[in-house]
Design a protein around this motif. Sequence first.
Motif, mmCIF file in Angstrom:
data_model
loop_
_atom_site.group_PDB
_atom_site.id
_atom_site.type_symbol
_atom_site.label_atom_id
_atom_site.label_comp_id
_atom_site.label_asym_id
_atom_site.label_seq_id
_atom_site.Cartn_x
_atom_site.Cartn_y
_atom_site.Cartn_z
ATOM 1 N N THR A 1 -9.434 -15.169 -38.977
ATOM 2 C CA THR A 1 -10.336 -14.032 -38.746
ATOM 3 C C THR A 1 -9.863 -12.834 -39.569
ATOM 4 O O THR A 1 -10.495 -12.462 -40.561
ATOM 5 N N VAL A 2 -8.749 -12.239 -39.148
ATOM 6 C CA VAL A 2 -8.129 -11.123 -39.873
ATOM 7 C C VAL A 2 -6.617 -11.298 -39.735
ATOM 8 O O VAL A 2 -6.169 -12.131 -38.947
ATOM 9 N N SER B 1 -4.804 -6.829 -34.599
ATOM 10 C CA SER B 1 -5.094 -6.789 -36.029
ATOM 11 C C SER B 1 -4.077 -5.878 -36.723
ATOM 12 O O SER B 1 -3.632 -4.874 -36.153
ATOM 13 N N THR C 1 -7.815 -8.154 -44.262
ATOM 14 C CA THR C 1 -8.255 -9.535 -44.498
ATOM 15 C C THR C 1 -7.454 -10.216 -45.606
ATOM 16 O O THR C 1 -7.805 -11.299 -46.041
ATOM 17 N N CYS C 2 -6.396 -9.565 -46.092
ATOM 18 C CA CYS C 2 -5.453 -10.236 -46.995
ATOM 19 C C CYS C 2 -4.105 -9.531 -46.875
ATOM 20 O O CYS C 2 -4.012 -8.446 -46.284
ATOM 21 N N ARG D 1 -6.875 -14.981 -48.523
ATOM 22 C CA ARG D 1 -7.876 -14.139 -47.852
ATOM 23 C C ARG D 1 -8.374 -14.835 -46.584
ATOM 24 O O ARG D 1 -8.589 -16.042 -46.579
ATOM 25 N N SER D 2 -8.521 -14.063 -45.507
ATOM 26 C CA SER D 2 -9.004 -14.638 -44.245
ATOM 27 C C SER D 2 -10.404 -15.182 -44.445
ATOM 28 O O SER D 2 -11.283 -14.468 -44.946
ATOM 29 N N GLY E 1 -12.982 -13.135 -41.952
ATOM 30 C CA GLY E 1 -12.990 -11.733 -42.374
ATOM 31 C C GLY E 1 -13.463 -10.752 -41.319
ATOM 32 O O GLY E 1 -13.608 -9.560 -41.593
ATOM 33 N N ASN F 1 -18.151 -11.610 -43.924
ATOM 34 C CA ASN F 1 -16.900 -11.877 -44.630
ATOM 35 C C ASN F 1 -16.577 -10.787 -45.652
ATOM 36 O O ASN F 1 -15.415 -10.469 -45.903
ATOM 37 N N LYS G 1 -13.640 -6.042 -46.720
ATOM 38 C CA LYS G 1 -13.156 -6.065 -48.101
ATOM 39 C C LYS G 1 -13.890 -5.000 -48.914
ATOM 40 O O LYS G 1 -13.290 -4.215 -49.642
#
Length: 318
Positions: free
Chosen positions: A35-36, A144, A154-155, A175-176, A179, A277, A281
């Motif tokens: 997910t994250v 998170s 997310t990364c 990368r998740s 996201g 997603n 980002k």
Amino acid sequence: MKNIYLNIYKPNFFNLKKAKDYIQNNNLIGLPTETVYGLAGNAYSDRAVKKIFNLKKRPSANPLIIHFNNLKNLKNDAIFNKYFLKLYKAFCPGPITFILKLNPNSRISKVACAGKKTIAIRFPKHRVARKLLSLLKVPLAAPSANMSSKLSSTCAKDVFDEIENKIKFILDGGRSKIGLESTIIDLTGKPTILRRGIITPKKIYEIIGKKIFLRKKTKNIKSPGQFKLHYSPGIPVYMNKNKPKKGGAFIIFGKKIKSGKNYFNLSKNNNLDEAANNLYKTMRNIKKLKYKSISVCKIPNLGLGNAINDRLKKASYK
Ligand code: TXA
Ligand code: MG
């Protein structure tokens, strides 16, 4: 260019062992999930858990999600029920978090649960998270990996951008895939979604065949994705707009929209999963490019569009 990301590590066998040592010594690590990214510590240790709250500047009344590898040992911490077992079978490991009653004999840090009689549990699917959990004898408390009220990461580099080298170890799991944070469902009473995610009410209904409630407003913060400003990129966000503000960026969605240098499309194929997603980002990228604000076009309230709009509503809170 100087490499500033010195605390980001590949998840090879050697580094997973190192991550295990960090956790066992009650230190924190950055952990990839589907997910994250999470900011993870030993869920049995008050000391580790307090570090999480301090680092994130998270209000102590906001409990953490506890991550497990499987059902083994969980019985000591949570009280199961039939809906939980059905949903577990259908979706786990995966992007769903369950609120269950806390077993009074649980060893989970009371600080992690914010002193509540309930516990949030999740079984992440990411292979790095699963591998680490399988090496450990303790579950992981992991919110998170971002400062409180800010955008999730997310990364691995996002984690660094949020908390820099205040932690020594970030595992880089790419990368998740999803996201967006997990769906949260409260199963301590009537099944109630507290936070929307990729597992939609419809998918849950198909498994348990019972009406699913949606929590709109919070009385005593059942789930504080419900604190007001949240998921914030640190610049103003405006929803349901037709154009950007002066000096601002415009997030768009779908095919036939004209574009410009400051236009960022979440999904040219009208695909809401892809849009979800790309959301965090894209917002991070816009902030980095030094735009002053983010306007967002109308996103359809269908499927994952609901989850996107929930996040945007909180990110745009004034
Ligand atoms: O996808 C995710 O769920 C990610 C990854 C890292 O697993 N984690 C995540 O954690 O989003 P966090 O802390 O950012 O959000 C957890 C949410 C918070 O809104 C918190 O209030 C809620 O879960 N929560 C935790 N324990 C709860 C409880 N006992 N009752 C109600 N809500 C709870
Ligand atoms: Mg969060």
